[in-house]
Design a protein around this motif. Structure first.
Motif, PDB file in Angstrom:
ATOM      1  N   ASN B  99       9.490  14.105  29.465  1.00 13.89           N
ATOM      2  CA  ASN B  99       9.741  12.962  30.359  1.00 13.89           C
ATOM      3  C   ASN B  99       9.160  13.142  31.757  1.00 13.89           C
ATOM      4  O   ASN B  99       9.816  12.879  32.756  1.00 13.89           O
ATOM      5  CB  ASN B  99      11.239  12.673  30.444  1.00 13.89           C
ATOM      6  N   LEU B 100       7.913  13.569  31.804  1.00 14.40           N
ATOM      7  CA  LEU B 100       7.242  13.704  33.102  1.00 14.40           C
ATOM      8  C   LEU B 100       6.668  12.353  33.530  1.00 14.40           C
ATOM      9  O   LEU B 100       6.527  11.439  32.713  1.00 14.40           O
ATOM     10  CB  LEU B 100       6.120  14.739  33.007  1.00 14.40           C
ATOM     11  N   LEU B 101       6.340  12.252  34.817  1.00 12.11           N
ATOM     12  CA  LEU B 101       5.746  11.021  35.343  1.00 12.11           C
ATOM     13  C   LEU B 101       4.231  11.147  35.247  1.00 12.11           C
ATOM     14  O   LEU B 101       3.617  11.942  35.955  1.00 12.11           O
ATOM     15  CB  LEU B 101       6.184  10.818  36.795  1.00 12.11           C
ATOM     16  N   ASN B 102       3.635  10.349  34.360  1.00 13.03           N
ATOM     17  CA  ASN B 102       2.198  10.487  34.101  1.00 13.03           C
ATOM     18  C   ASN B 102       1.326  10.052  35.255  1.00 13.03           C
ATOM     19  O   ASN B 102       0.159  10.405  35.326  1.00 13.03           O
ATOM     20  CB  ASN B 102       1.816   9.684  32.858  1.00 13.03           C
ATOM     21  N   SER B 103       1.882   9.252  36.166  1.00 10.25           N
ATOM     22  CA  SER B 103       1.069   8.765  37.272  1.00 10.25           C
ATOM     23  C   SER B 103       1.021   9.774  38.415  1.00 10.25           C
ATOM     24  O   SER B 103       0.313   9.565  39.389  1.00 10.25           O
ATOM     25  CB  SER B 103       1.630   7.440  37.782  1.00 10.25           C
ATOM     26  N   ARG B 104       1.804  10.844  38.304  1.00  9.60           N
ATOM     27  CA  ARG B 104       1.825  11.830  39.389  1.00  9.60           C
ATOM     28  C   ARG B 104       1.263  13.162  38.909  1.00  9.60           C
ATOM     29  O   ARG B 104       1.367  13.493  37.730  1.00  9.60           O
ATOM     30  CB  ARG B 104       3.262  12.055  39.879  1.00  9.60           C
ATOM     31  N   TYR B 112       9.016  14.932  43.145  1.00 13.56           N
ATOM     32  CA  TYR B 112       9.746  13.677  42.978  1.00 13.56           C
ATOM     33  C   TYR B 112      11.234  13.742  43.364  1.00 13.56           C
ATOM     34  O   TYR B 112      11.706  12.906  44.134  1.00 13.56           O
ATOM     35  CB  TYR B 112       9.589  13.120  41.547  1.00 13.56           C
ATOM     36  N   TYR B 144      -2.809  16.546  35.927  1.00 15.10           N
ATOM     37  CA  TYR B 144      -1.868  15.508  35.534  1.00 15.10           C
ATOM     38  C   TYR B 144      -1.197  15.929  34.226  1.00 15.10           C
ATOM     39  O   TYR B 144      -1.798  16.659  33.434  1.00 15.10           O
ATOM     40  CB  TYR B 144      -2.593  14.165  35.368  1.00 15.10           C
ATOM     41  N   GLU B 146      -0.759  14.705  31.377  1.00 18.02           N
ATOM     42  CA  GLU B 146      -1.486  14.496  30.121  1.00 18.02           C
ATOM     43  C   GLU B 146      -2.506  15.599  29.835  1.00 18.02           C
ATOM     44  O   GLU B 146      -2.972  15.740  28.711  1.00 18.02           O
ATOM     45  CB  GLU B 146      -2.206  13.135  30.151  1.00 18.02           C
TER      46      GLU B 146
END
Lengths: 224, 364
Positions: B99-104, B112, B144, B146
């Motif tokens: 559940n990481l933030l892909n935009s960061r 965060y 990132y 991904e």
């Protein structure tokens, strides 16, 4: 050359250029206003729906119904229906500014749905992770939803702006000005086909520019 | 509780009931659970047992239908929203799917949880970098999510969960999506954080291996209830419940071996003086030479089909599947001898079916 291929356009050249600016004016302002409205309502739909961070069945069902209702009115009829309201808000029913009212009403429900769909793409588990970190609802909206959903929001915005360019031309039917107005009142009414075709070409160019710029932006926000 | 100290997590009579199409589903049914500070507490159970729902009541991601949740002396159900958010910051959580933030970026993800704190950007970045260093991912701060492997993503998630200096770390199947080697690395990291930071770790899993490698205490969950709990070595070396036994057996590959042997027709065709036996040794029995004693004292031959020793902290549990052959009187005596030495003997097959039930009542 312009005179040979588009003789009638050359004849009304200043008016034609003026109409391009009018279309841009209507598109930009209704995009901005409907964008803010649609974004807000799209967010309301996402957070109040079942399992949302501010679940509220009543608010959700009301918002959902209003959006559906507005979306089901054909735009050309909406233009006519909006007359009194337009008159009340901007004190005129003709011209580009008057057209902004039905344009905004016509497009923001569409954009709200697009926003809703874009934000629903975000993994609910990511939202849960944010809650586990003590994030409040505003933080989740601005730092997770709007940020994680940005590529999809940009794509939704491109689709919306392109639809909106189409709607501005329809507003030409009630004398809003702009390329649609020129195409109908001059090209169509006076059988000057070259005017219609020129208006169409300019609109195509506008659509291409929006699409290209949007795709470029969307690509920049995806990190693979 | 043996400790005079109050438990850091105290779930009292917690129930979670879901309504689905008119039916009531008791996901968690009146569970009491106390976890002491500094413990590594494992909750094991198959999917649907309610363990995920149970641990989500610890930070009220899941509100209990009834019961009381006390974490660090705070009754969470009595807190206001802002107070609850503050309390959650002291309970880190990691997930199966990271559940990481892909935009960061990796660094951005760790930053965060600190964005809502009143600290300067420089301090925030410095802290995030320190945490990435702690989990061994310093060189990936600009990447990132991904672009990372599963194990690396989980390390980022761990660093992120530690950003607010929590007292508790809840791990929801955090290693279930990882390969065995990576699982081991992540577990070692959790153990290190437990020792170094005094972090109380609550982890849920369906893998016995996970419990065995880092937990001090375990609770076995089934159908919304804790059916067995206590010290890991105690619970698994002397399981009281069939489900617990099941976890131990499958961990030692016994379940698989038994299934294979039962499916093998040639092993079923035994002669009159043969017995197919499943032996379980516990504690002291694993250290004695019982099989060679059988040969010497009763003139029995043992053909070993499967053998394994499962070590749970200091206790060993041995498993043997053997074909014992000899005269029938001596076979019975030999089985008796094993029983007397604390070996659990189960008869898997003999020559005839009628005889099988006879002997079975004899030995059990």
């Amino acid at each position: 050359m312009l005179k040979q291929i588009f003789p009638n356009v050359a004849h009304i050249w200043p008016q034609f250029v003026q109409s391009i600016w009018e279309t841009i004016y209507m598109t930009v302002w209704s995009s901005v206003i409907a964008g803010v409205l649609g974004l807000g309502i799209g967010i309301v739909l996402v957070i109040t729906q079942e399992g949302g961070i501010a679940e509220d069945a009543y608010v959700y069902s009301l918002t959902d119904k209003v959006v559906n209702l507005l979306r089901s009115i054909p735009f050309i009829i909406l233009l006519a229906v909006m007359f009194p309201i337009t008159n009340f808000i901007v004190h005129t029913t003709v011209g580009t500014t008057a057209a902004l009212v039905p344009l905004v009403v016509g497009i923001f429900p569409f954009y709200a749905r697009q926003v809703q769909n874009a934000l629903l793409e975000i993994d609910p588990q990511v939202i849960e992770a944010a809650r586990s970190m003590g994030s409040g609802n505003l933080e989740i909206i601005f730092r997770i939803y709007l940020r994680e959903g940005l590529p999809d929001l940009i794509r939704a915005s491109i689709v919306t702006v392109i639809s909106l360019i189409g709607l501005t031309t329809m507003a030409g039917a009630i004398g809003s000005g702009g390329l649609g107005d020129v195409a109908i009142s001059i090209g169509y009414a006076r059988y000057q086909n070259d005017v219609t075709i020129a208006a169409m070409l300019v609109i195509l160019i506008m659509v291409f520019i929006v699409q290209f710029a949007g795709d470029w932006l969307a690509k920049k926000t995806v990190h693979l | 509780m043996a400790d005079s100290e109050k438990p850091i997590i105290d779930l009292q009579d917690v129930s979670v009931t879901f309504q689905s199409s008119g039916k009531q589903l008791h996901a968690v049914n009146k569970v009491n659970l106390q976890i002491n500070k500094g413990d590594v507490y494992g909750i094991i159970g198959y999917s649907g047992a309610g363990k995920s729902t149970l641990v989500r009541t610890i930070n009220l991601l899941q509100k209990p239908t009834s019961g009381n949740v006390i974490v660090g002396n705070q009754e969470l159900l009595k807190l206001s929203n802002p107070e609850l958010r503050q309390a959650r910051k002291k309970i880190g959580m990691i997930f199966q799917h990271f559940n990481l933030l892909n935009s960061r970026t990796v660094l951005g993800n760790v930053e965060y949880p600190l964005l809502s704190q009143r600290i300067s950007k420089a301090d925030r970045v410095a802290k995030a970098k320190k945490l990435l260093d702690l989990v061994g991912l310093s060189e990936f701060e600009r990447a990132y999510p991904e672009q990372l492997s599963g194990g690396q993503k989980q390390r980022v998630a761990i660093a992120r969960s530690l950003a607010n200096d929590p007292d508790i770390l809840v791990s929801d199947e955090a290693t279930s999506a990882l390969d065995p080697k990576t699982t081991d690395d992540i577990l070692k990291l959790l153990k290190r954080l437990n020792e170094k930071l005094g972090l109380t770790v609550v982890l849920i899993t369906h893998e016995m291996q996970v419990i065995k490698s880092i937990c001090q205490h375990v609770a076995v969950m089934d159908d919304g209830k804790i059916i067995e709990r206590g010290d890991v070595a105690k619970v698994f070396s002397d399981p009281q419940q069939a489900l617990t036994q099941n976890f131990v057996d499958s961990s030692a590959n016994v379940t698989e071996a038994l299934a294979q042997i039962k499916a093998d027709q040639s092993l079923q065709a035994l002669s009159a003086n043969e017995r197919l036996l499943f032996l379980k040794f516990r504690g002291q029995a694993t250290k004695e030479s019982l099989i060679s004693d059988l040969t010497e004292l009763y003139k029995l031959k043992a053909n070993i089909l499967f053998a394994n020793i499962e070590r749970i902290s200091s206790t060993s549990i041995g498993y043997l599947i053997i074909i014992l052959s000899g005269q029938s009187k001596q076979l019975a005596d030999g089985i008796n001898f094993l029983n007397q030495h604390g070996v659990n003997v189960k008869l898997l097959a003999t020559e005839k079916k009628g005889e099988q039930t006879n002997v079975k009542t004899n030995i059990s």
